[in-house]
Design a protein around this motif. Structure first.
Motif, short mmCIF file in Angstrom:
data_model
loop_
_atom_site.label_atom_id
_atom_site.label_comp_id
_atom_site.label_asym_id
_atom_site.label_seq_id
_atom_site.Cartn_x
_atom_site.Cartn_y
_atom_site.Cartn_z
N VAL A 26 27.09 8.75 31.83
CA VAL A 26 26.50 8.96 30.51
C VAL A 26 26.53 10.43 30.15
N ASP A 286 23.74 -3.33 32.20
CA ASP A 286 24.47 -3.27 30.94
C ASP A 286 24.04 -4.43 30.05
N ALA A 287 24.70 -4.58 28.89
CA ALA A 287 24.30 -5.59 27.91
C ALA A 287 24.45 -7.01 28.45
N THR A 341 22.11 7.69 27.20
CA THR A 341 23.05 8.03 26.14
C THR A 341 24.46 8.06 26.70
N ASP A 342 25.39 7.45 25.99
CA ASP A 342 26.78 7.36 26.42
C ASP A 342 27.67 8.00 25.37
N ARG A 345 26.08 8.47 22.04
CA ARG A 345 25.49 7.27 21.44
C ARG A 345 24.33 6.80 22.30
N ARG A 347 22.18 4.34 23.99
CA ARG A 347 22.31 2.94 24.41
C ARG A 347 20.96 2.31 24.75
N PHE A 348 19.97 3.16 25.00
CA PHE A 348 18.63 2.65 25.29
C PHE A 348 17.63 3.75 25.00
N LEU A 366 21.02 -1.90 28.48
CA LEU A 366 21.71 -1.12 27.47
C LEU A 366 22.19 -1.99 26.32
N LYS A 367 22.24 -1.40 25.15
CA LYS A 367 22.80 -2.09 23.99
C LYS A 367 24.30 -2.24 24.18
#
Length: 368
Positions: A26, A286-287, A341-342, A345, A347-348, A366-367
């Motif tokens: 990330v 992950d999602a 953050t990735d 962006r 993500r959570f 994560l989204k």
């Protein structure tokens, strides 16, 4: 105690639904700079120049490795106090409690306890370094970490101190090994820990297994095999014997088998927090629910910010009581924003409260 954290204050992001593991890296969000200005009291961090926090004066499965791990000395030096956890994340000196973070969650009244979300902690160990020394865990090479991919997966934690610093027994017990590991193997190779002490304690793990603590890379051993010792007894001094670079105490918790390099547990779930401090633990997926390795989490309040890293491999164990893949100890009780953050962006992101003198739990999914 373990707390499920709700969105905003106490929301919960689901879940552990799969045992597949996915590598992950990330980056910090580029649009959320943190400004730091010096103020009041120090908090334990990887910056060894800070003041030593005051610990509380009141205390309150075993896995057998299926393969032999081989290592070389070049992969196991003690990390420095600043490093880059991954090619995409750069960390400088970590902010401490004498820092003012201009952005972050506001300070609110602590929420009430939620008995429905509690599970028993098993803090049974005290700090193996006394007040006046560095008695907090080095954050650059935590349990399950690799120091940004530069070192092998870590089966313990480090207390970085000058050579000759006294090492204390973390709890009452019986010495089951005192000396070198030249002929008795405790690590992936002989002569791995150098001078070491292993103590079997008078309590068992929650699942009924014997509990051992291991103290490695010592300069000098000051106890004998079979000796009964009380908590706080000096058992030796900090050094860099064995496969190590620079003096430090390597500290492990093993459950079930003292000789089993694969029987470790995360010491931060066993060591009593500092007074009015707590521990954060959680599971990052992950999602699709796949467990993520070496993911980086940013954890910040209005006063401090820290970074946590998920376990990098399956040679270390989640605690059966928690099922975690990361921990972050020695956090002052407060509200914290936890984010992943990735590539810029988010993500959570979730705000949680770290309760004092216990473990607070968070599920991080994560989204997409």
């Amino acid at each position: 105690m373990k707390f499920l954290c709700l969105a905003g204050l106490m929301s919960l992001a689901a879940c552990q639904t799969s045992n597949r593991v996915t590598p992950f890296a990330v980056t910090l969000p580029a649009d959320e700079p943190v400004k730091v200005a010096q103020q009041g009291t120090a908090v334990p961090t990887a910056d060894m120049s800070t003041l030593t926090p005051t610990p509380t004066s009141t205390p309150t499965q075993t896995r057998t490795p299926t393969a032999t791990l081989t290592v070389t000395p070049s992969r196991t030096p003690t990390p420095t106090t600043t490093f880059t956890p991954s090619p995409t994340l750069v960390i400088g000196t970590l902010p401490t409690n004498d820092s003012t973070v201009t952005e972050g969650p506001p300070t609110w009244t602590p929420p009430p306890a939620n008995p429905a979300a509690e599970i028993d902690d098993h803090y049974r160990l005290y700090r193996p370094i006394a007040d006046g020394g560095v008695n907090w865990v080095d954050r650059t090479y935590p349990y399950g970490g690799t120091s940004g991919g530069r070192l092998q997966v870590h089966h313990g934690v480090e207390f970085v101190n000058p050579r000759g610093t006294p090492i204390l027994a973390a709890a009452t017990g019986t010495v089951v090994h005192a000396g070198t590991d030249a002929s008795s193997q405790f690590g992936p190779t002989l002569n791995y820990y150098g001078n070491l002490v292993v103590i079997q304690h008078d309590f068992q793990s929650p699942e009924g297994q014997p509990v051992f603590t291991l103290y490695g890379h010592m300069d000098r051993v000051e106890v004998e095999n079979g000796q009964r010792i009380e908590r706080g007894t000096q058992i030796g001094k900090v050094g860099d014997s064995g496969i190590a670079q620079g003096p430090h105490l390597h500290f492990e918790v093993r459950v079930g088998n003292q000789f089993d390099f694969g029987a470790t547990r995360n010491p931060e779930l066993w060591i009593y927090p500092f007074f009015k401090f707590g521990t954060l633990a959680g599971l990052v997926t992950d999602a699709s629910g796949n467990i993520l390795r070496e993911a980086t989490l940013q954890v910040r309040s209005t006063d401090i910010q820290r970074y946590a890293f998920t376990y990098a491999g399956d040679t270390v164990n989640a605690d059966p009581a928690f099922g975690e893949n990361f921990t972050l100890g020695d956090l002052p009780a407060n509200y914290y924003e936890v984010s992943v953050t990735d590539n810029g962006r988010v993500r959570f992101r979730e705000t949680i409260y770290i309760y004092p003198d216990q473990t607070t739990w968070i599920d991080v999914q994560l989204k997409p």
